[in-house]
Design a protein around this motif. Structure first.
Motif, PDB file in Angstrom:
ATOM      1  N   PRO A  98       0.786  -1.123  -0.031  1.00 39.22           N
ATOM      2  CA  PRO A  98      -0.105   0.012  -0.010  1.00 39.22           C
ATOM      3  C   PRO A  98       0.768   1.386  -0.021  1.00 39.22           C
ATOM      4  N   GLN A  99       1.857   1.106   0.772  1.00 40.75           N
ATOM      5  CA  GLN A  99       2.689   2.532   0.756  1.00 40.75           C
ATOM      6  C   GLN A  99       3.520   2.807  -0.548  1.00 40.75           C
ATOM      7  N   GLY A 100       3.805   1.788  -1.269  1.00 38.36           N
ATOM      8  CA  GLY A 100       4.191   2.139  -2.784  1.00 38.36           C
ATOM      9  C   GLY A 100       3.192   2.464  -3.831  1.00 38.36           C
ATOM     10  N   MET A 101       2.156   2.023  -3.526  1.00 44.12           N
ATOM     11  CA  MET A 101       0.825   2.345  -4.200  1.00 44.12           C
ATOM     12  C   MET A 101       0.658   3.807  -3.896  1.00 44.12           C
ATOM     13  N   LEU A 102       0.442   4.156  -2.496  1.00 43.94           N
ATOM     14  CA  LEU A 102       0.511   5.674  -2.206  1.00 43.94           C
ATOM     15  C   LEU A 102       1.189   6.600  -2.668  1.00 43.94           C
ATOM     16  N   ARG A 103       2.598   6.334  -2.819  1.00 47.62           N
ATOM     17  CA  ARG A 103       3.564   7.157  -3.391  1.00 47.62           C
ATOM     18  C   ARG A 103       3.458   7.203  -4.774  1.00 47.62           C
ATOM     19  N   VAL A 104       3.090   6.380  -5.477  1.00 47.02           N
ATOM     20  CA  VAL A 104       2.569   6.620  -7.038  1.00 47.02           C
ATOM     21  C   VAL A 104       1.412   7.391  -7.349  1.00 47.02           C
ATOM     22  N   ILE A 105       0.418   7.274  -6.542  1.00 45.28           N
ATOM     23  CA  ILE A 105      -1.047   8.167  -6.528  1.00 45.28           C
ATOM     24  C   ILE A 105      -0.440   9.558  -6.170  1.00 45.28           C
ATOM     25  N   GLU A 106       0.548   9.818  -5.059  1.00 46.84           N
ATOM     26  CA  GLU A 106       0.857  11.240  -4.916  1.00 46.84           C
ATOM     27  C   GLU A 106       1.587  11.683  -5.955  1.00 46.84           C
ATOM     28  N   MET A 107       2.447  10.871  -6.717  1.00 54.10           N
ATOM     29  CA  MET A 107       3.169  11.434  -7.923  1.00 54.10           C
ATOM     30  C   MET A 107       2.444  11.838  -9.028  1.00 54.10           C
TER      31      MET A 107
END
Length: 390
Positions: free
Chosen positions: A208-217
């Motif tokens: 989930p943390q990796g996904m959140l980083r991409v979403i914020e990017m």
């Protein structure tokens, strides 16, 4: 129709839509939003592969469809998918069946589950070094001429879209749908461009943390710039049917808690900016929105127009008296019902949902397959709505 007449008709249609969304009283009649994709190709006498890969034929399809049905708004101008860009250069993603009149796109995965941080760190580099070589293996041995052909294909595609939008507006009086477009969340990018449905569903639990980083990017690259544009321009732009448009698709694979984590925080920022500046928003909702409908209750009446695919429009109206409803006509009725049944259904929708505005007639799902509608039913439907005053 000359340019002056087309301009007058365009303004009339914009006013119809704006009044329907405002929900301060019924417009002169209910607006019609045409929601056809590949169905109109076959309806105009072509096979799918004939028109999909030929801009001249596709232009005839778009023009012929508008001349026959006289729609107030048009969602697709022959550009919903960029089939022509890579034609003759690589293996198409789409599976076209001319015999049965169907087109399908299999789930596509071009990113590994452990590469979220790499994508978030440098999107451009990741796309060129990872994603594109996997999607297009021939890139590694393509000639300069082949690459130039690909680039020219992209230019031709966008030029065709611009030409068709201009033709609909200047020759047929069909307004552009919206001035701005804004994505709900970078979650849409992950599903549609990199990991597919199954992969993204697994990753939401495992990384989930990796996904959140991409979403914020993606928010920093796409959503926040759009919000800044929206905030810099208060008020409505009456040269467009809506001020902003967007779509929701990947919410359908999220639980309520996942939606609150991966989707809503970014969508809310865009909707808040539109509310604060007094703008309108059209959202095409694929699948259903029942689990998340409470999120939309806080927005002012006259802002939102929700195009429903699966949800019952009567239930949504009860839950969201602040939102204009678009859709309502089941394609199952257009495909198998009688002319009288279609008209009776439309009349009931207009009477029940549009007496004080708040309703734009369209089909629930995108007309794509040959049996999604009978021509005589769609003609009768649109003729009735154009004449019916409620």
């Amino acid at each position: 129709m000359n340019r002056e007449q087309a301009k007058a008709l365009e303004q009339e249609r914009i006013q119809l839509v704006r009044e329907a969304v405002a929900m301060k009283g019924a417009p002169k009649r209910t607006p019609i939003l045409d929601n056809t994709f590949t169905w109109k190709i076959m309806d105009q006498g072509y096979s799918l592969s004939e028109a999909i890969y030929d801009y001249e034929k596709m232009e005839k399809v778009v023009r012929g469809h508008q001349e026959l049905y006289q729609c107030d708004l048009v969602r697709d101008v022959g550009t919903r998918n960029g089939f022509q860009i890579i034609q003759g250069w690589t293996r198409p993603r789409y599976v076209i069946d001319d015999v049965n009149g169907s087109l399908n796109a299999p789930d596509m995965v071009i990113m590994n589950p452990d590469e979220y941080d790499e994508l978030a760190e440098d999107r451009v580099r990741f796309i060129w070094t990872r994603a594109l070589p996997r999607r297009f293996p021939m890139l590694s041995h393509s000639t300069k001429e082949e690459i130039q052909k690909l680039i020219q294909g992209m230019r031709d595609y966008f030029a065709f879209g611009a030409r068709m939008n201009a033709a609909l507006r200047e020759e047929y009086g069909v307004p552009a749908l919206a001035r701005y477009a804004i994505s709900g969340s970078g979650h849409e990018n992950i599903v549609n461009k990199f990991r597919g449905i199954a992969g993204t569903g697994i990753d939401a639990r495992r990384n989930p943390q990796g996904m959140l980083r991409v979403i914020e990017m993606y928010a920093e690259k796409e959503i926040y710039p759009a919000i800044r544009q929206i905030r810099s321009d208060p008020g409505q732009d009456l040269n467009f049917a809506f001020d902003c448009q967007g779509g929701m698709l990947t919410h359908s694979i999220l639980s309520s808690s996942q939606f609150d984590r991966f989707y809503w925080p970014w969508m809310k920022q865009g909707l808040d900016a539109l509310a604060e500046t007094g703008k309108t928003m059209y959202i095409f909702i694929q699948s259903d929105i029942k689990r998340f409908i409470h999120h939309f209750r806080e927005y002012p009446k006259g802002m939102l127009c929700l195009h429903l695919e699966i949800d019952d429009p009567y239930e949504v109206r009860r839950e969201l008296p602040n939102a204009c409803i678009c859709g309502g006509i089941p394609i199952s009725l257009l495909g198998s019902g009688t002319r009288e049944q279609v008209i009776d259904y439309a009349k009931r929708l207009i009477n029940d949902l549009g007496q004080d505005g708040g309703f734009i007639l369209s089909t629930d799902k995108i007309l794509s397959f040959r049996n999604d509608a009978k021509r005589e039913n769609l003609v009768a439907l649109y003729e009735f709505v154009r004449e019916y005053k409620g």
